[in-house]
Design a protein around this motif. Structure first.
Motif, mmCIF file in Angstrom:
data_model
loop_
_atom_site.group_PDB
_atom_site.id
_atom_site.type_symbol
_atom_site.label_atom_id
_atom_site.label_comp_id
_atom_site.label_asym_id
_atom_site.label_seq_id
_atom_site.Cartn_x
_atom_site.Cartn_y
_atom_site.Cartn_z
ATOM 1 N N UNK A 176 0.852 -1.189 0.000
ATOM 2 C CA UNK A 176 0.000 0.000 0.000
ATOM 3 C C UNK A 176 0.884 1.235 0.000
ATOM 4 N N UNK A 177 0.488 2.227 -0.803
ATOM 5 C CA UNK A 177 1.220 3.502 -0.832
ATOM 6 C C UNK A 177 0.312 4.574 -1.429
ATOM 7 N N UNK A 178 0.461 5.811 -0.996
ATOM 8 C CA UNK A 178 -0.347 6.894 -1.566
ATOM 9 C C UNK A 178 0.307 7.573 -2.759
ATOM 10 N N UNK A 179 1.519 7.204 -3.089
ATOM 11 C CA UNK A 179 2.292 7.883 -4.123
ATOM 12 C C UNK A 179 1.836 7.448 -5.520
ATOM 13 N N UNK A 180 2.043 8.279 -6.545
ATOM 14 C CA UNK A 180 2.759 9.566 -6.549
ATOM 15 C C UNK A 180 1.893 10.685 -5.973
ATOM 16 N N UNK A 222 -3.751 9.343 7.121
ATOM 17 C CA UNK A 222 -4.773 8.594 6.375
ATOM 18 C C UNK A 222 -4.197 7.883 5.156
ATOM 19 N N UNK A 223 -2.913 8.021 4.917
ATOM 20 C CA UNK A 223 -2.276 7.426 3.735
ATOM 21 C C UNK A 223 -1.015 6.671 4.139
ATOM 22 N N UNK A 224 -1.152 5.575 4.867
ATOM 23 C CA UNK A 224 0.044 4.862 5.298
ATOM 24 C C UNK A 224 0.724 4.120 4.156
ATOM 25 N N UNK A 250 11.546 0.146 -5.237
ATOM 26 C CA UNK A 250 11.206 1.509 -4.819
ATOM 27 C C UNK A 250 9.710 1.780 -4.932
ATOM 28 N N UNK A 251 9.230 2.692 -4.109
ATOM 29 C CA UNK A 251 7.858 3.161 -4.229
ATOM 30 C C UNK A 251 7.721 4.018 -5.486
ATOM 31 N N UNK A 252 6.498 4.421 -5.777
ATOM 32 C CA UNK A 252 6.296 5.442 -6.798
ATOM 33 C C UNK A 252 6.902 6.754 -6.282
ATOM 34 N N UNK A 253 7.221 7.698 -7.164
ATOM 35 C CA UNK A 253 7.894 8.924 -6.728
ATOM 36 C C UNK A 253 6.962 9.887 -5.997
ATOM 37 N N UNK A 260 -5.913 9.521 -18.169
ATOM 38 C CA UNK A 260 -6.125 8.739 -16.952
ATOM 39 C C UNK A 260 -5.170 9.157 -15.843
ATOM 40 N N UNK A 261 -3.916 9.430 -16.207
ATOM 41 C CA UNK A 261 -2.957 9.907 -15.206
ATOM 42 C C UNK A 261 -3.351 11.297 -14.709
ATOM 43 N N UNK A 262 -3.780 12.163 -15.621
ATOM 44 C CA UNK A 262 -4.197 13.507 -15.246
ATOM 45 C C UNK A 262 -5.373 13.447 -14.282
ATOM 46 N N UNK A 263 -6.327 12.595 -14.565
ATOM 47 C CA UNK A 263 -7.493 12.454 -13.683
ATOM 48 C C UNK A 263 -7.070 12.058 -12.271
ATOM 49 N N UNK A 264 -6.170 11.103 -12.177
ATOM 50 C CA UNK A 264 -5.721 10.624 -10.867
ATOM 51 C C UNK A 264 -5.014 11.719 -10.085
ATOM 52 N N UNK A 265 -4.143 12.463 -10.755
ATOM 53 C CA UNK A 265 -3.440 13.558 -10.085
ATOM 54 C C UNK A 265 -4.407 14.682 -9.722
ATOM 55 N N UNK A 266 -5.383 14.929 -10.585
ATOM 56 C CA UNK A 266 -6.341 16.003 -10.328
ATOM 57 C C UNK A 266 -7.163 15.712 -9.073
ATOM 58 N N UNK A 267 -7.606 14.479 -8.907
ATOM 59 C CA UNK A 267 -8.374 14.121 -7.718
ATOM 60 C C UNK A 267 -7.526 14.284 -6.459
#
Length: 441
Positions: free
Chosen positions: A96-100, A111-113, A204-207, A243-250
């Motif tokens: 589990x990760x909240x990144x990027x 809330x984002x462990x 590595x995790x996402x950046x 799809x990437x833009x949507x995820x970052x926008x949210x």
């Protein structure tokens, strides 16, 4: 698979070994095919937020399954190629990760462990499970920490739950990363019964980027989105980028990825695609740079300026719409009706289209650019400015039809819907306007 492997290892026979070996090879091919299929879906279709989340989760889960399968396969091969001493068949993975994401310095991610799991073979008996240590990795410097002094992560070392073999990090970063992308790796020491301690390390995790103040957000999120979207590619499919833009926008607008209040709707993505990318099926990094110069400034305002995100999510700010479409929307409305959008020519500024009573039909729709001195942060907000302008009487509010997904506009008296946003203070005089047109008639 785990149960069958235990049985085969306990009572090895050539036939059962060959059957399980074939089964694992077939499963590996199936997982690889499913990963490829999911990547193709992402590159071919502009997905809804719910679909994007499912694709991301499935990609991640299948990757973890692939790692576990490789451990089982390595363990099975010891039947025909034994090693002395036996190897430590274990792997550390981030489940589990909240990144990027862009993170604010010293703000805990309660809330984002980040959750790390220890995987192993079916017969790997561990007599030692050490603590898990997080290390921050600078891009292109895979063996270097961002900083050794002062400490970068508040809690770098945590204990692992030896029953569930999970370690959970509620991260808080004590220093910024100077707008540079970084990742985390997790390492620990394990020892099998009869063996020697060995160190294992997670991929590595996402950046992510740690900022020290809100002014760094625009550039930092653009850096992350570009890296997340393109990787090492010179160009990518529009669908994948959308799809990437949507995820970052949210994430930027602090919305739930499962049930967002207002995500980028189909008509808004079509507008952005046409306006900034010419409707091309593939987009380049240079086109992204031009787009982000405009979009990033509006996103900064949505994230940080008082009331703006709330007004956008409730549809009081339409946002992503062309000047021509605004004029079409206002043509049959009453005088004094207005609509708020992001200016196409002035990045990070709002433009207000409004209808007036003018004998010249071509001049009945006017546009006003909200200037910096019209609002003053928390002291004078956009709703306060709108309250002071008597020529703005009814606001067009955007809703999305739940069945068709098409935009719908309804007008409401501005003081009815904006009153909760108004500051309790004496009104200030208004200023002049956009395209050399006066605000007041």
């Amino acid at each position: 698979m785990k149960i069958v492997q235990k049985q085969v290892l306990a009572h090895p026979q050539k036939e059962t070994f060959q059957m399980l070996d074939n089964e694992q090879n077939t499963l590996k091919k199936q997982i690889d095919a499913e990963l490829t299929s999911l990547q193709q879906i992402d590159q071919t279709f502009v997905l809804s937020p719910h679909e994007i989340r499912n694709v991301v989760l499935l990609l991640h889960e299948l990757t973890i399954q692939s790692i576990q399968l490789e451990l089982y396969h390595e363990e099975l091969q010891l039947l025909v190629r034994p090693q002395t001493p036996p190897p430590t068949i274990a792997a550390l993975v981030v489940i589990e990760q909240p990144f990027p994401m862009v993170i604010t310095k010293c703000k805990p991610l309660e809330d984002d462990p980040v959750v790390v799991q220890l995987l192993s073979g079916t017969r790997t008996e561990l007599q030692l499970i050490g603590k898990v240590k997080a290390t921050m990795i600078v891009e292109n410097q895979q063996n270097s920490k961002t900083s050794s002094t002062p400490k970068t992560i508040e809690t770098e070392v945590v204990s692992m739950d030896e029953t569930q073999r999970l370690a959970k990090y509620h991260l808080k970063f004590l220093n910024g990363t100077r707008k540079n992308p970084v990742t985390l790796k997790f390492g620990m020491q394990v020892q099998v019964v009869g063996g020697t301690p060995v160190n294992i390390e997670s991929p590595p995790t996402s950046p992510f980027i740690v900022i020290t103040n809100e002014c760094q957000y625009e550039e930092s999120d653009g850096t992350l989105l570009k890296k997340d979207s393109f990787g090492n590619n010179a160009e990518i499919a529009w669908a994948s980028y959308a799809n990437k833009l949507q995820r970052h926008f949210l994430r930027a607008t602090r919305q739930d990825s499962i049930k967002p209040t207002r995500y980028l709707a189909r008509h808004e993505l079509m507008y952005l695609h046409q306006q900034f990318f010419g409707g091309r099926p593939a987009i380049t990094q240079s086109l992204f740079d031009t787009f982000w110069t405009w979009f990033g400034k509006g996103l900064q305002k949505l994230r940080y300026q008082r009331h703006i995100c709330s007004m956008w999510q409730s549809g009081l700010i339409y946002g992503f719409i062309s000047r021509q479409s605004v004029e079409e929307a206002l043509r049959n409305e009453e005088n004094g009706t207005f609509l708020i959008r992001f200016s196409e020519r002035h990045a990070g500024h709002f433009a207000i289209g409004y209808k007036v009573d003018d004998p010249d039909i071509e001049k009945r729709i006017r546009h006003y650019l909200v200037k910096a001195d019209d609002t003053a942060g928390a002291k004078k907000t956009l709703p306060d400015f709108l309250a002071e302008c008597p020529q703005f009487t009814k606001i067009l509010q955007l809703t999305i039809d739940p069945m068709s997904g098409e935009p719908r506009l309804r007008n409401f008296p501005k003081d009815v819907v904006l009153e909760p946003y108004y500051s309790k203070r004496e009104a200030l005089p208004a200023t002049n306007g956009y395209d050399s047109l006066p605000v007041l008639n």
